[in-house]
Design a protein around this motif. Sequence first.
Motif, PDB file in Angstrom:
ATOM      1  N   VAL A 147      33.468  58.134  72.275  1.00 34.87           N
ATOM      2  CA  VAL A 147      34.013  58.687  71.026  1.00 34.87           C
ATOM      3  C   VAL A 147      35.031  57.714  70.426  1.00 34.87           C
ATOM      4  O   VAL A 147      35.020  57.455  69.216  1.00 34.87           O
ATOM      5  CB  VAL A 147      34.644  60.084  71.272  1.00 34.87           C
ATOM      6  CG1 VAL A 147      35.386  60.574  70.046  1.00 34.87           C
ATOM      7  CG2 VAL A 147      33.572  61.079  71.696  1.00 34.87           C
ATOM      8  N   LEU A 148      35.889  57.165  71.263  1.00 34.66           N
ATOM      9  CA  LEU A 148      36.888  56.213  70.762  1.00 34.66           C
ATOM     10  C   LEU A 148      36.235  54.903  70.332  1.00 34.66           C
ATOM     11  O   LEU A 148      36.664  54.290  69.349  1.00 34.66           O
ATOM     12  CB  LEU A 148      37.965  55.964  71.806  1.00 34.66           C
ATOM     13  CG  LEU A 148      38.866  57.166  72.100  1.00 34.66           C
ATOM     14  CD1 LEU A 148      39.820  56.845  73.238  1.00 34.66           C
ATOM     15  CD2 LEU A 148      39.611  57.617  70.868  1.00 34.66           C
ATOM     16  N   ALA A 149      35.192  54.482  71.035  1.00 34.78           N
ATOM     17  CA  ALA A 149      34.484  53.261  70.629  1.00 34.78           C
ATOM     18  C   ALA A 149      33.867  53.452  69.243  1.00 34.78           C
ATOM     19  O   ALA A 149      33.947  52.559  68.390  1.00 34.78           O
ATOM     20  CB  ALA A 149      33.414  52.906  71.654  1.00 34.78           C
ATOM     21  N   GLN A 150      33.274  54.611  69.001  1.00 39.23           N
ATOM     22  CA  GLN A 150      32.710  54.874  67.678  1.00 39.23           C
ATOM     23  C   GLN A 150      33.815  54.941  66.627  1.00 39.23           C
ATOM     24  O   GLN A 150      33.627  54.520  65.487  1.00 39.23           O
ATOM     25  CB  GLN A 150      31.895  56.167  67.676  1.00 39.23           C
ATOM     26  CG  GLN A 150      31.193  56.439  66.351  1.00 39.23           C
ATOM     27  CD  GLN A 150      30.213  55.335  65.978  1.00 39.23           C
ATOM     28  OE1 GLN A 150      29.345  54.968  66.753  1.00 39.23           O
ATOM     29  NE2 GLN A 150      30.359  54.786  64.769  1.00 39.23           N
ATOM     30  N   TRP A 151      34.976  55.421  67.025  1.00 33.72           N
ATOM     31  CA  TRP A 151      36.126  55.474  66.119  1.00 33.72           C
ATOM     32  C   TRP A 151      36.509  54.065  65.669  1.00 33.72           C
ATOM     33  O   TRP A 151      36.793  53.826  64.500  1.00 33.72           O
ATOM     34  CB  TRP A 151      37.284  56.178  66.802  1.00 33.72           C
ATOM     35  CG  TRP A 151      38.401  56.632  65.917  1.00 33.72           C
ATOM     36  CD1 TRP A 151      38.326  57.081  64.626  1.00 33.72           C
ATOM     37  CD2 TRP A 151      39.779  56.704  66.269  1.00 33.72           C
ATOM     38  NE1 TRP A 151      39.573  57.432  64.163  1.00 33.72           N
ATOM     39  CE2 TRP A 151      40.488  57.218  65.158  1.00 33.72           C
ATOM     40  CE3 TRP A 151      40.489  56.411  67.415  1.00 33.72           C
ATOM     41  CZ2 TRP A 151      41.857  57.421  65.149  1.00 33.72           C
ATOM     42  CZ3 TRP A 151      41.855  56.615  67.422  1.00 33.72           C
ATOM     43  CH2 TRP A 151      42.537  57.116  66.296  1.00 33.72           C
ATOM     44  N   ILE A 152      36.526  53.115  66.604  1.00 32.67           N
ATOM     45  CA  ILE A 152      36.803  51.721  66.266  1.00 32.67           C
ATOM     46  C   ILE A 152      35.799  51.238  65.220  1.00 32.67           C
ATOM     47  O   ILE A 152      36.170  50.668  64.195  1.00 32.67           O
ATOM     48  CB  ILE A 152      36.732  50.804  67.516  1.00 32.67           C
ATOM     49  CG1 ILE A 152      37.847  51.118  68.499  1.00 32.67           C
ATOM     50  CG2 ILE A 152      36.780  49.331  67.100  1.00 32.67           C
ATOM     51  CD1 ILE A 152      37.694  50.408  69.834  1.00 32.67           C
ATOM     52  N   VAL A 153      34.516  51.486  65.471  1.00 35.46           N
ATOM     53  CA  VAL A 153      33.467  51.054  64.544  1.00 35.46           C
ATOM     54  C   VAL A 153      33.676  51.688  63.172  1.00 35.46           C
ATOM     55  O   VAL A 153      33.569  51.017  62.143  1.00 35.46           O
ATOM     56  CB  VAL A 153      32.072  51.404  65.109  1.00 35.46           C
ATOM     57  CG1 VAL A 153      30.979  51.139  64.077  1.00 35.46           C
ATOM     58  CG2 VAL A 153      31.807  50.630  66.391  1.00 35.46           C
ATOM     59  N   ASP A 154      33.996  52.971  63.146  1.00 37.35           N
ATOM     60  CA  ASP A 154      34.214  53.662  61.869  1.00 37.35           C
ATOM     61  C   ASP A 154      35.385  53.055  61.093  1.00 37.35           C
ATOM     62  O   ASP A 154      35.325  52.932  59.871  1.00 37.35           O
ATOM     63  CB  ASP A 154      34.467  55.157  62.099  1.00 37.35           C
ATOM     64  CG  ASP A 154      33.246  55.891  62.622  1.00 37.35           C
ATOM     65  OD1 ASP A 154      32.123  55.329  62.578  1.00 37.35           O
ATOM     66  OD2 ASP A 154      33.415  57.034  63.106  1.00 37.35           O
ATOM     67  N   ILE A 155      36.432  52.664  61.794  1.00 37.43           N
ATOM     68  CA  ILE A 155      37.585  52.054  61.124  1.00 37.43           C
ATOM     69  C   ILE A 155      37.220  50.655  60.619  1.00 37.43           C
ATOM     70  O   ILE A 155      37.544  50.294  59.492  1.00 37.43           O
ATOM     71  CB  ILE A 155      38.825  52.025  62.045  1.00 37.43           C
ATOM     72  CG1 ILE A 155      39.263  53.453  62.401  1.00 37.43           C
ATOM     73  CG2 ILE A 155      39.971  51.267  61.382  1.00 37.43           C
ATOM     74  CD1 ILE A 155      40.298  53.524  63.518  1.00 37.43           C
ATOM     75  N   TRP A 156      36.534  49.868  61.470  1.00 31.41           N
ATOM     76  CA  TRP A 156      36.125  48.523  61.064  1.00 31.41           C
ATOM     77  C   TRP A 156      35.247  48.549  59.820  1.00 31.41           C
ATOM     78  O   TRP A 156      35.372  47.701  58.952  1.00 31.41           O
ATOM     79  CB  TRP A 156      35.321  47.852  62.159  1.00 31.41           C
ATOM     80  CG  TRP A 156      36.084  47.230  63.276  1.00 31.41           C
ATOM     81  CD1 TRP A 156      37.401  46.856  63.302  1.00 31.41           C
ATOM     82  CD2 TRP A 156      35.553  46.901  64.550  1.00 31.41           C
ATOM     83  NE1 TRP A 156      37.713  46.330  64.525  1.00 31.41           N
ATOM     84  CE2 TRP A 156      36.597  46.337  65.305  1.00 31.41           C
ATOM     85  CE3 TRP A 156      34.302  47.024  65.139  1.00 31.41           C
ATOM     86  CZ2 TRP A 156      36.423  45.878  66.600  1.00 31.41           C
ATOM     87  CZ3 TRP A 156      34.127  46.580  66.435  1.00 31.41           C
ATOM     88  CH2 TRP A 156      35.178  46.016  67.157  1.00 31.41           C
ATOM     89  N   THR A 157      34.329  49.498  59.762  1.00 26.47           N
ATOM     90  CA  THR A 157      33.341  49.515  58.680  1.00 26.47           C
ATOM     91  C   THR A 157      33.736  50.427  57.529  1.00 26.47           C
ATOM     92  O   THR A 157      33.017  50.524  56.542  1.00 26.47           O
ATOM     93  CB  THR A 157      31.958  49.946  59.217  1.00 26.47           C
ATOM     94  OG1 THR A 157      32.062  51.243  59.822  1.00 26.47           O
ATOM     95  CG2 THR A 157      31.434  48.943  60.248  1.00 26.47           C
ATOM     96  N   GLY A 158      34.869  51.089  57.648  1.00 23.74           N
ATOM     97  CA  GLY A 158      35.339  51.999  56.612  1.00 23.74           C
ATOM     98  C   GLY A 158      36.085  51.267  55.509  1.00 23.74           C
ATOM     99  O   GLY A 158      36.082  50.033  55.439  1.00 23.74           O
ATOM    100  N   PRO A 159      36.742  52.025  54.652  1.00 18.45           N
ATOM    101  CA  PRO A 159      37.463  51.408  53.531  1.00 18.45           C
ATOM    102  C   PRO A 159      38.637  50.554  54.012  1.00 18.45           C
ATOM    103  O   PRO A 159      39.243  50.836  55.046  1.00 18.45           O
ATOM    104  CB  PRO A 159      37.963  52.610  52.732  1.00 18.45           C
ATOM    105  CG  PRO A 159      37.989  53.743  53.704  1.00 18.45           C
ATOM    106  CD  PRO A 159      36.900  53.467  54.702  1.00 18.45           C
ATOM    107  N   ALA A 160      38.931  49.513  53.239  1.00 16.13           N
ATOM    108  CA  ALA A 160      40.031  48.608  53.590  1.00 16.13           C
ATOM    109  C   ALA A 160      41.370  49.337  53.606  1.00 16.13           C
ATOM    110  O   ALA A 160      42.240  49.035  54.411  1.00 16.13           O
ATOM    111  CB  ALA A 160      40.069  47.436  52.624  1.00 16.13           C
ATOM    112  N   ALA A 161      41.531  50.309  52.736  1.00 21.57           N
ATOM    113  CA  ALA A 161      42.795  51.058  52.648  1.00 21.57           C
ATOM    114  C   ALA A 161      42.725  52.315  53.514  1.00 21.57           C
ATOM    115  O   ALA A 161      43.015  53.414  53.069  1.00 21.57           O
ATOM    116  CB  ALA A 161      43.087  51.414  51.198  1.00 21.57           C
TER     117      ALA A 161
END
Length: 179
Positions: free
Chosen positions: A71-85
């Motif tokens: 779950v935390l690994a996917q969270w990292i991916v979501d932050i990396w690929t999400g909006p810059a702000a």
Amino acid sequence: MASHTKSQPNSGFNRRLFLAGAAGGAMLPVAAAHAVGSKKKQKRGIYADEAGKAKEDLEDKVADFSYQNDVLAQWIVDIWTGPAANPLITPSTGSISLLQYRNRSTAAKADLAARGIYLEKPIVITEDEYDAGFSLEDAGLDATIGVVFVLPRPTRPTLAGHPLLETAKMLMAITPNGI
């Protein structure tokens, strides 16, 4: 039948020092990096010193450790690929106010709760913030309940066209590269 408890001597373990890395706080043992032009060690890491203390004077370092979780690994991916702000990590440079840190902590609490992880005072910091020395007290977080996650730099993985979940898991296993 009587129950016997075995008494253990106090090992000097400090719960406050243990909490800061929490679930997924993948961070480094402090490297002996030197500041340019100075013989002082760089103050990398997370500290529980009183608010407002100069970075070079921080002393109360909390424990760093890593923990791997899908779950935390996917969270990292979501932050990396999400909006810059992203409200979890914005702003991450310059003078950050107590209100901005509180907003980041509130965003982290809500984001984690949506993933089934319930923490009272979580916060996500960038790897650059970790390297500069991060003070829990300056962020308005009580070191006894604050949980700090370190987001790896987005320059670590190759983001374009590749699945990132395994990359995030690998970075979580090394420190301070993953939440």
